[in-house]
Write a protein that holds these residues in place. Sequence first.
Motif, short mmCIF file in Angstrom:
data_model
loop_
_atom_site.label_atom_id
_atom_site.label_comp_id
_atom_site.label_asym_id
_atom_site.label_seq_id
_atom_site.Cartn_x
_atom_site.Cartn_y
_atom_site.Cartn_z
N SER A 177 0.86 -1.18 0.00
CA SER A 177 0.00 0.00 0.00
C SER A 177 0.90 1.25 0.00
O SER A 177 2.12 1.12 0.02
CB SER A 177 -0.91 0.00 1.23
N ASP A 178 0.29 2.40 -0.01
CA ASP A 178 1.06 3.64 0.10
C ASP A 178 0.88 4.16 1.52
O ASP A 178 -0.18 4.70 1.85
CB ASP A 178 0.58 4.67 -0.91
N PRO A 179 1.89 4.01 2.37
CA PRO A 179 1.76 4.42 3.77
C PRO A 179 1.37 5.89 3.95
O PRO A 179 0.72 6.25 4.92
CB PRO A 179 3.14 4.15 4.36
N GLU A 180 1.75 6.73 3.01
CA GLU A 180 1.47 8.16 3.13
C GLU A 180 -0.01 8.49 2.95
O GLU A 180 -0.44 9.60 3.28
CB GLU A 180 2.33 8.95 2.15
N THR A 181 -0.79 7.54 2.45
CA THR A 181 -2.23 7.76 2.28
C THR A 181 -3.02 7.09 3.40
O THR A 181 -4.25 7.11 3.37
CB THR A 181 -2.72 7.21 0.93
N ARG A 182 -2.31 6.55 4.37
CA ARG A 182 -2.96 5.81 5.46
C ARG A 182 -2.85 6.58 6.77
O ARG A 182 -2.63 7.78 6.76
CB ARG A 182 -2.36 4.41 5.53
N GLU A 183 -2.97 5.89 7.88
CA GLU A 183 -2.92 6.54 9.19
C GLU A 183 -1.65 7.36 9.34
O GLU A 183 -0.60 7.00 8.81
CB GLU A 183 -2.98 5.49 10.32
N GLU A 184 -1.75 8.43 10.11
CA GLU A 184 -0.62 9.36 10.25
C GLU A 184 0.64 8.67 10.78
O GLU A 184 1.75 8.99 10.36
CB GLU A 184 -1.01 10.52 11.16
N PHE A 185 0.48 7.72 11.69
CA PHE A 185 1.67 7.06 12.25
C PHE A 185 2.46 6.28 11.20
O PHE A 185 3.63 5.99 11.39
CB PHE A 185 1.31 6.16 13.45
N ARG A 186 1.83 5.98 10.07
CA ARG A 186 2.53 5.25 9.00
C ARG A 186 3.30 6.19 8.07
O ARG A 186 4.00 5.74 7.17
CB ARG A 186 1.54 4.43 8.18
N HIS A 187 3.18 7.48 8.26
CA HIS A 187 3.86 8.43 7.37
C HIS A 187 5.36 8.49 7.62
O HIS A 187 6.12 8.85 6.72
CB HIS A 187 3.24 9.82 7.51
N LEU A 188 5.80 8.17 8.83
CA LEU A 188 7.22 8.18 9.16
C LEU A 188 7.84 6.83 8.78
O LEU A 188 7.33 5.78 9.18
CB LEU A 188 7.42 8.41 10.65
N SER A 189 8.92 6.87 8.02
CA SER A 189 9.62 5.64 7.65
C SER A 189 11.08 5.73 8.08
O SER A 189 11.88 6.45 7.48
CB SER A 189 9.56 5.41 6.14
N TYR A 190 11.42 4.98 9.12
CA TYR A 190 12.82 4.89 9.52
C TYR A 190 13.61 4.17 8.44
O TYR A 190 14.75 4.54 8.15
CB TYR A 190 12.96 4.17 10.86
N VAL A 191 13.02 3.16 7.82
CA VAL A 191 13.69 2.46 6.72
C VAL A 191 14.02 3.43 5.60
O VAL A 191 15.13 3.45 5.06
CB VAL A 191 12.80 1.30 6.20
N GLY A 192 13.07 4.30 5.27
CA GLY A 192 13.27 5.26 4.19
C GLY A 192 14.37 6.27 4.44
O GLY A 192 14.91 6.85 3.50
N MET A 193 14.71 6.47 5.70
CA MET A 193 15.79 7.41 6.03
C MET A 193 17.15 6.92 5.53
O MET A 193 18.08 7.72 5.40
CB MET A 193 15.84 7.66 7.53
#
Length: 144
Positions: A104-120
């Motif tokens: 899914s696209d985490p940025e379109t879901r619950e706010e807590f899913r918008h932060l990605s430590y992996v993506g950093m």
Amino acid sequence: MTDTVFVLNGPNLNLLGQREPEIYGHQTLADIEEMLAQQAEELGLAISFHQTNHEGQLIDWLHDANRQEARAVLLNAAAYTHTSIALLDAIKAIEVPVIEVHLSDPETREEFRHLSYVGMAAADCVKGLGARSYSVALEKAAAL
């Protein structure tokens, strides 16, 4: 560098196909593994496919990918994406590029899913395409 791509899957992904199919789709993790194995063969790659519900196991597999000089890691860390500084540190500690994967696209879901430590620390991210996210990520790994 070898032609092996590690495909690492985090918690609850063993339940794909039955867990919230309206979000994650109807394909199982076995279906995705089969699809990627076929695609990898066509691309001249090998895959090392794993799933765990345990954070430390993901870290160990990241270290293994580095030791084995894998071409890349496709990492769907699932909920650990948003909580695990340990995964962030492990990705930063290895030389193998990590491509973050989400059904899914985490940025379109619950706010807590918008932060990605992996993506950093990830080299790239593929999200929101369902099972095809893995396929697109494998194409990116092949191009490295």
